[in-house]
Motif scaffolding. Structure first.
Motif, PDB file in Angstrom:
ATOM      1  N   ARG A  51       5.297   1.473   8.029  1.00 27.46           N
ATOM      2  CA  ARG A  51       5.748   0.863   6.781  1.00 27.46           C
ATOM      3  C   ARG A  51       6.132   1.976   5.806  1.00 27.46           C
ATOM      4  O   ARG A  51       5.871   3.156   6.069  1.00 27.46           O
ATOM      5  CB  ARG A  51       4.662  -0.023   6.171  1.00 27.46           C
ATOM      6  CG  ARG A  51       3.452   0.695   5.612  1.00 27.46           C
ATOM      7  CD  ARG A  51       2.507  -0.275   4.914  1.00 27.46           C
ATOM      8  NE  ARG A  51       1.445   0.400   4.198  1.00 27.46           N
ATOM      9  CZ  ARG A  51       0.249   0.687   4.685  1.00 27.46           C
ATOM     10  NH1 ARG A  51      -0.033   0.342   5.930  1.00 27.46           N
ATOM     11  NH2 ARG A  51      -0.657   1.301   3.957  1.00 27.46           N
ATOM     12  N   GLN A  52       6.739   1.592   4.710  1.00 27.75           N
ATOM     13  CA  GLN A  52       7.149   2.542   3.681  1.00 27.75           C
ATOM     14  C   GLN A  52       6.553   2.129   2.342  1.00 27.75           C
ATOM     15  O   GLN A  52       6.482   0.940   2.024  1.00 27.75           O
ATOM     16  CB  GLN A  52       8.670   2.606   3.566  1.00 27.75           C
ATOM     17  CG  GLN A  52       9.359   3.174   4.802  1.00 27.75           C
ATOM     18  CD  GLN A  52      10.870   3.137   4.668  1.00 27.75           C
ATOM     19  OE1 GLN A  52      11.439   2.209   4.139  1.00 27.75           O
ATOM     20  NE2 GLN A  52      11.523   4.185   5.152  1.00 27.75           N
ATOM     21  N   THR A  53       6.134   3.118   1.572  1.00 31.06           N
ATOM     22  CA  THR A  53       5.584   2.873   0.250  1.00 31.06           C
ATOM     23  C   THR A  53       6.345   3.704  -0.772  1.00 31.06           C
ATOM     24  O   THR A  53       6.614   4.892  -0.543  1.00 31.06           O
ATOM     25  CB  THR A  53       4.085   3.241   0.190  1.00 31.06           C
ATOM     26  OG1 THR A  53       3.359   2.419   1.099  1.00 31.06           O
ATOM     27  CG2 THR A  53       3.527   3.043  -1.211  1.00 31.06           C
ATOM     28  N   TYR A  54       6.707   3.068  -1.884  1.00 24.94           N
ATOM     29  CA  TYR A  54       7.395   3.739  -2.983  1.00 24.94           C
ATOM     30  C   TYR A  54       6.479   3.773  -4.196  1.00 24.94           C
ATOM     31  O   TYR A  54       5.774   2.798  -4.487  1.00 24.94           O
ATOM     32  CB  TYR A  54       8.690   3.002  -3.337  1.00 24.94           C
ATOM     33  CG  TYR A  54       9.692   2.957  -2.215  1.00 24.94           C
ATOM     34  CD1 TYR A  54      10.706   3.901  -2.113  1.00 24.94           C
ATOM     35  CD2 TYR A  54       9.624   1.957  -1.244  1.00 24.94           C
ATOM     36  CE1 TYR A  54      11.625   3.860  -1.072  1.00 24.94           C
ATOM     37  CE2 TYR A  54      10.542   1.909  -0.200  1.00 24.94           C
ATOM     38  CZ  TYR A  54      11.540   2.868  -0.119  1.00 24.94           C
ATOM     39  OH  TYR A  54      12.444   2.822   0.904  1.00 24.94           O
ATOM     40  N   ARG A  71       2.524   0.868  -6.796  1.00 22.56           N
ATOM     41  CA  ARG A  71       3.074   1.065  -5.458  1.00 22.56           C
ATOM     42  C   ARG A  71       3.857  -0.166  -5.000  1.00 22.56           C
ATOM     43  O   ARG A  71       3.333  -1.284  -5.038  1.00 22.56           O
ATOM     44  CB  ARG A  71       1.964   1.335  -4.435  1.00 22.56           C
ATOM     45  CG  ARG A  71       1.101   2.526  -4.739  1.00 22.56           C
ATOM     46  CD  ARG A  71       0.063   2.742  -3.642  1.00 22.56           C
ATOM     47  NE  ARG A  71      -0.758   1.552  -3.414  1.00 22.56           N
ATOM     48  CZ  ARG A  71      -1.851   1.266  -4.094  1.00 22.56           C
ATOM     49  NH1 ARG A  71      -2.263   2.050  -5.074  1.00 22.56           N
ATOM     50  NH2 ARG A  71      -2.555   0.183  -3.813  1.00 22.56           N
ATOM     51  N   ARG A  73       5.416  -1.673  -1.667  1.00 24.94           N
ATOM     52  CA  ARG A  73       5.228  -1.455  -0.232  1.00 24.94           C
ATOM     53  C   ARG A  73       6.132  -2.372   0.579  1.00 24.94           C
ATOM     54  O   ARG A  73       6.145  -3.577   0.381  1.00 24.94           O
ATOM     55  CB  ARG A  73       3.765  -1.696   0.146  1.00 24.94           C
ATOM     56  CG  ARG A  73       3.452  -1.404   1.593  1.00 24.94           C
ATOM     57  CD  ARG A  73       1.968  -1.485   1.867  1.00 24.94           C
ATOM     58  NE  ARG A  73       1.444  -2.841   1.624  1.00 24.94           N
ATOM     59  CZ  ARG A  73       0.246  -3.248   2.041  1.00 24.94           C
ATOM     60  NH1 ARG A  73      -0.554  -2.413   2.664  1.00 24.94           N
ATOM     61  NH2 ARG A  73      -0.147  -4.474   1.805  1.00 24.94           N
ATOM     62  N   ARG A  75       6.511  -4.004   3.938  1.00 18.92           N
ATOM     63  CA  ARG A  75       5.601  -4.352   5.016  1.00 18.92           C
ATOM     64  C   ARG A  75       6.376  -4.857   6.233  1.00 18.92           C
ATOM     65  O   ARG A  75       7.603  -4.771   6.283  1.00 18.92           O
ATOM     66  CB  ARG A  75       4.614  -5.406   4.516  1.00 18.92           C
ATOM     67  CG  ARG A  75       3.800  -4.948   3.313  1.00 18.92           C
ATOM     68  CD  ARG A  75       3.109  -6.089   2.626  1.00 18.92           C
ATOM     69  NE  ARG A  75       2.191  -6.794   3.524  1.00 18.92           N
ATOM     70  CZ  ARG A  75       1.667  -7.977   3.242  1.00 18.92           C
ATOM     71  NH1 ARG A  75       1.970  -8.605   2.116  1.00 18.92           N
ATOM     72  NH2 ARG A  75       0.831  -8.553   4.087  1.00 18.92           N
ATOM     73  N   ARG A 119      -2.414  -7.120  -7.248  1.00 24.63           N
ATOM     74  CA  ARG A 119      -1.347  -7.112  -6.243  1.00 24.63           C
ATOM     75  C   ARG A 119      -0.643  -8.457  -6.209  1.00 24.63           C
ATOM     76  O   ARG A 119      -1.253  -9.503  -6.432  1.00 24.63           O
ATOM     77  CB  ARG A 119      -1.947  -6.811  -4.856  1.00 24.63           C
ATOM     78  CG  ARG A 119      -0.914  -6.713  -3.736  1.00 24.63           C
ATOM     79  CD  ARG A 119      -1.607  -6.570  -2.386  1.00 24.63           C
ATOM     80  NE  ARG A 119      -2.352  -5.330  -2.284  1.00 24.63           N
ATOM     81  CZ  ARG A 119      -1.847  -4.193  -1.825  1.00 24.63           C
ATOM     82  NH1 ARG A 119      -0.583  -4.151  -1.428  1.00 24.63           N
ATOM     83  NH2 ARG A 119      -2.597  -3.107  -1.754  1.00 24.63           N
TER      84      ARG A 119
END
Length: 252
Positions: A51-54, A71, A73, A75, A119
């Motif tokens: 996955r990628q998180t910014y 963050r 994310r 998913r 979240r």
């Protein structure tokens, strides 16, 4: 005293800390990540999920400096979520917690902190537009998240600064699930974090409910002792690495 604190600290988490939703144990491992994954799973070339998180923050890192991390994310199956987290060092209970927030104690070698996180799921099209720069990052935050981003840290952040949020990253995260390999453990996760500069962290973690913390610590210690992995001498948070990256000190 074990690697993850004194009996007194664990007893506090198991009793006074029961207001928390969970406790997470974390340890950094020496790379390479692939060798650690094989040792922990007992399988050659285990499958990693990715996955990628910014990170969303101003150019001068107002939120990180105040102890708040935002963050975004990406998913599995194209879903996105956004988390606003504020941390407090030590075992602190009496403090404001936003409605709907998740409270967790993070226990690492040599330290304990409380993480309070708000979240929510994010529309994929809007998230993609923010990443591409065609929509404002502030549009992703709910009213509660805006309030927590401004007031949850060690010092207040002016609400106007949220209009200046930029997208930093991505941080690429690979994960392997580790089955219950020791008494007291349900499962553990091995995560390999690669930052934009190329810096890497390899982290093993597991979660439990506060009353289960002593048994989980024992199982986690046993897992680390029995598998062919090396625990890093010092723990460094991903937030600290993000800060170094963006402040220009992680590129040397």
């Amino acid at each position: 005293m074990g690697r993850f604190g004194s009996a007194e600290a664990l007893a506090w988490l198991a009793t006074v800390g029961t207001h928390a939703d969970s406790v997470e144990l974390k340890a950094l491992l020496a790379p390479p990540a692939g060798a650690a994954a094989e040792a922990l799973t007992g399988r050659r070339a285990p499958t990693w999920s990715v996955r990628q998180t910014y990170l969303l923050d101003t150019e001068v890192l107002d939120l990180l400096r105040a102890g708040v991390e935002v963050r975004l994310r990406r998913r599995a199956r194209g879903r996105f979520d956004l988390a606003v987290s504020a941390r407090r060092a030590g075992t602190v209970r009496e403090q404001f917690v936003p409605r709907g927030a998740r409270v967790e104690y993070d226990v690492v070698p040599g330290g304990v902190w409380q993480d309070i996180e708000v979240r929510r799921e994010i529309d994929a099209a809007l998230a993609a537009a923010v990443i591409a720069g065609s929509a404002k990052a502030r549009d992703l935050l709910s009213a509660t998240q805006c309030s927590w981003a401004c007031g949850g840290g060690s010092e207040p952040v002016d609400d106007a600064r949220l209009s200046e949020l930029a997208v930093h990253g991505p941080l690429v995260v690979r994960r392997v699930k580790i089955g219950a390999a020791a008494p007291g453990l349900r499962r553990a996760d091995l995560e390999h974090f690669r930052f934009p500069s190329g810096r890497e962290l390899v982290e093993l973690s597991t979660r439990c409910e506060p009353p289960e913390v002593a048994a989980t610590v024992a199982g986690f210690e046993q897992l680390l002792a029995e598998r062919d992995v090396v625990v890093a001498p010092q723990y460094c948070t991903k937030t600290a690495v993000w800060h170094d990256e963006l402040a220009g000190r992680g590129r040397g």
